[in-house]
Design an enzyme around this catalytic site. Structure first.
Site, PDB file in Angstrom:
ATOM      1  CE  LYS A  37      -7.851   5.796   4.477  1.00  0.00           C
ATOM      2  NZ  LYS A  37      -6.578   5.124   4.756  1.00  0.00           N
ATOM      3  NE  ARG A  69      -6.693  -4.590   1.155  1.00  0.00           N
ATOM      4  CZ  ARG A  69      -6.841  -3.282   1.290  1.00  0.00           C
ATOM      5  NH1 ARG A  69      -7.833  -2.792   2.008  1.00  0.00           N
ATOM      6  NH2 ARG A  69      -5.998  -2.463   0.720  1.00  0.00           N
ATOM      7  NE  ARG A 121      -1.955  -0.578   0.686  1.00  0.00           N
ATOM      8  CZ  ARG A 121      -2.624  -1.231   1.633  1.00  0.00           C
ATOM      9  NH1 ARG A 121      -2.227  -2.428   2.017  1.00  0.00           N
ATOM     10  NH2 ARG A 121      -3.672  -0.709   2.192  1.00  0.00           N
TER      11      ARG A 121
HETATM   12  P1  AMP Z   1      -7.551   0.914   0.322  1.00  0.00           P
HETATM   13  O1  AMP Z   1      -8.566  -0.173   0.395  1.00  0.00           O
HETATM   14  O2  AMP Z   1      -8.162   2.284   0.532  1.00  0.00           O
HETATM   15  O3  AMP Z   1      -6.361   0.690   1.218  1.00  0.00           O
HETATM   16  O4  AMP Z   1      -7.001   0.909  -1.193  1.00  0.00           O
HETATM   17  C1  AMP Z   1      -6.338  -0.220  -1.733  1.00  0.00           C
HETATM   18  C2  AMP Z   1      -5.682   0.141  -3.031  1.00  0.00           C
HETATM   19  O5  AMP Z   1      -6.677   0.592  -3.974  1.00  0.00           O
HETATM   20  C3  AMP Z   1      -4.672   1.262  -2.970  1.00  0.00           C
HETATM   21  O6  AMP Z   1      -3.397   0.816  -2.570  1.00  0.00           O
HETATM   22  C4  AMP Z   1      -4.689   1.760  -4.412  1.00  0.00           C
HETATM   23  O7  AMP Z   1      -3.975   0.889  -5.259  1.00  0.00           O
HETATM   24  C5  AMP Z   1      -6.162   1.643  -4.772  1.00  0.00           C
HETATM   25  N1  AMP Z   1      -6.919   2.880  -4.448  1.00  0.00           N
HETATM   26  C6  AMP Z   1      -7.914   3.026  -3.518  1.00  0.00           C
HETATM   27  N2  AMP Z   1      -8.374   4.285  -3.497  1.00  0.00           N
HETATM   28  C7  AMP Z   1      -7.667   4.974  -4.421  1.00  0.00           C
HETATM   29  C8  AMP Z   1      -7.649   6.324  -4.860  1.00  0.00           C
HETATM   30  N3  AMP Z   1      -8.469   7.245  -4.309  1.00  0.00           N
HETATM   31  N4  AMP Z   1      -6.776   6.661  -5.831  1.00  0.00           N
HETATM   32  C9  AMP Z   1      -5.962   5.741  -6.406  1.00  0.00           C
HETATM   33  N5  AMP Z   1      -5.894   4.471  -6.028  1.00  0.00           N
HETATM   34  C10 AMP Z   1      -6.740   4.061  -5.048  1.00  0.00           C
END
Ligand code: AMP
Length: 229
Positions: free
Chosen positions: A13, A160, A171
Site C-alpha cells: 500500500k 520497524r 498484525r
Molecule cells: P501501518 O504503517 O499502516 O502498517 O500501521 C502500523 C500500525 O499503526 C498498525 O499496526 C496499528 O497499530 C497502527 N495503525 C495504523 N493505521 C491505523 C488505523 N487506521 N487504525 C488503527 N490503528 C492503526
C-alpha cells in the site's frame, strides 16, 4: 477525488500510494506514518498509540478517527487524497463516510491490493523504511541503490519494530478479523476494485491507475508533471 488503498500489512500500500499519488497529483495520507510522527514527537496521542503499535494491535478508533479527520481538513487535501492504512475497521469506514458526506464528498474508489499470506510474511520480513521520508524498500524485491540509504532523500533506512515475525503474525490476525469487514463494506456499496498485488511494482501501479480511470480536470489542475494527465 477520494481514493482508499486497502490490503494486508505488506501488500504494498505505502509504495503504491506514493507512486499513484505522484502520477495523479494527489496527496497521500498514511495513518501509520501520522502515528509514528506523533510517537517521534512525543505527543499525547503518540504516547497512547505506542503500546498498541508495539504489540501489532490497532490503535483505538476514536484516536485514529480524530487524527485523520483533522489531517483531512488541511488545504493540500482540497483536490483529493489517497488514504493508506485508513479505514481499518468498520467504525472507521462509517466515520469517514459521515465526515465526507458532511462536505458533500464520498469515497470514489476503494482499491484492494490482494496478496497471499505467504507472500506477505516474505515481504514484511525484508522491509526497510526511510527514517526521514518514510519511503519503503525491500532487501529482495525493491532494494535501495546504496545499502541502508534512501534513494529519494539520502535518509537512513531502518527496520520497524512491528515488522518482527511474532508482531507481524499478530498484525495479520488483526487484519483478517477487523479489516476484512471493511473490504466487504466497500464491495457491498460498489466502490471496491480488486488488484492483483503479487505482480511487479510497476504493473500493480498501472492496474491501480487504470482502476482509478480519468481524474476530473479539477484534480490535475496545477500539477507540474505532464504525465499526470
Ligand atoms: P501501518 O504503517 O499502516 O502498517 O500501521 C502500523 C500500525 O499503526 C498498525 O499496526 C496499528 O497499530 C497502527 N495503525 C495504523 N493505521 C491505523 C488505523 N487506521 N487504525 C488503527 N490503528 C492503526
Amino acid at each position: 477525488m477520494i481514493i482508499i488503498l486497502l490490503g494486508a500489512p505488506g501488500a504494498g500500500k505505502g509504495t503504491q500510494a506514493d507512486l499513484i499519488g505522484e502520477r495523479l497529483g494527489l496527496v497521500t495520507i498514511a495513518s501509520g506514518n501520522l502515528l509514528r510522527e506523533n510517537i517521534g514527537n512525543g505527543t499525547p496521542l503518540g504516547l497512547r498509540a505506542d503500546a498498541y503499535m508495539q504489540r501489532g494491535e490497532l490503535v483505538p478508533d476514536g484516536l485514529v478517527i480524530d487524527m485523520v479527520t483533522a489531517r483531512l481538513k488541511a488545504p493540500d487535501v482540497a483536490r483529493g487524497v489517497i488514504l493508506d492504512g485508513f479505514p481499518r475497521t468498520l467504525g472507521q469506514a462509517q466515520a469517514l463516510d459521515a465526515n465526507l458526506a458532511a462536505q458533500h464528498k464520498q469515497v470514489d474508489r476503494a482499491l484492494y491490493l490482494k496478496v497471499t499470506d505467504e507472500a506477505l510474511l516474505d515481504r514484511l520480513s525484508g522491509r526497510w523504511i526511510c527514517r526521514n521520508c518514510q519511503a519503503s524498500y525491500h532487501e529482495k524485491f525493491n532494494p535501495p541503490r546504496v545499502g541502508g540509504v534512501c534513494d529519494l532523500c539520502g535518509g537512513e533506512l531502518y527496520q520497524r519494530n512491528d515488522d518482527r515475525r511474532d508482531v507481524m503474525e499478530n498484525r495479520l490476525r488483526v487484519y483478517f478479523d477487523q479489516t476484512m469487514p471493511v473490504i466487504e463494506y466497500y464491495q457491498a456499496n460498489g466502490t471496491l476494485v480488486e488488484i492483483d498485488g503479487a505482480q511487479d511494482i510497476e504493473k500493480v501501479g498501472e492496474d491501480l491507475l487504470a482502476a482509478v480511470g480519468p481524474v476530473p480536470a479539477v484534480v490535475v489542475e496545477g500539477v507540474t508533471d505532464s504525465s499526470a494527465a
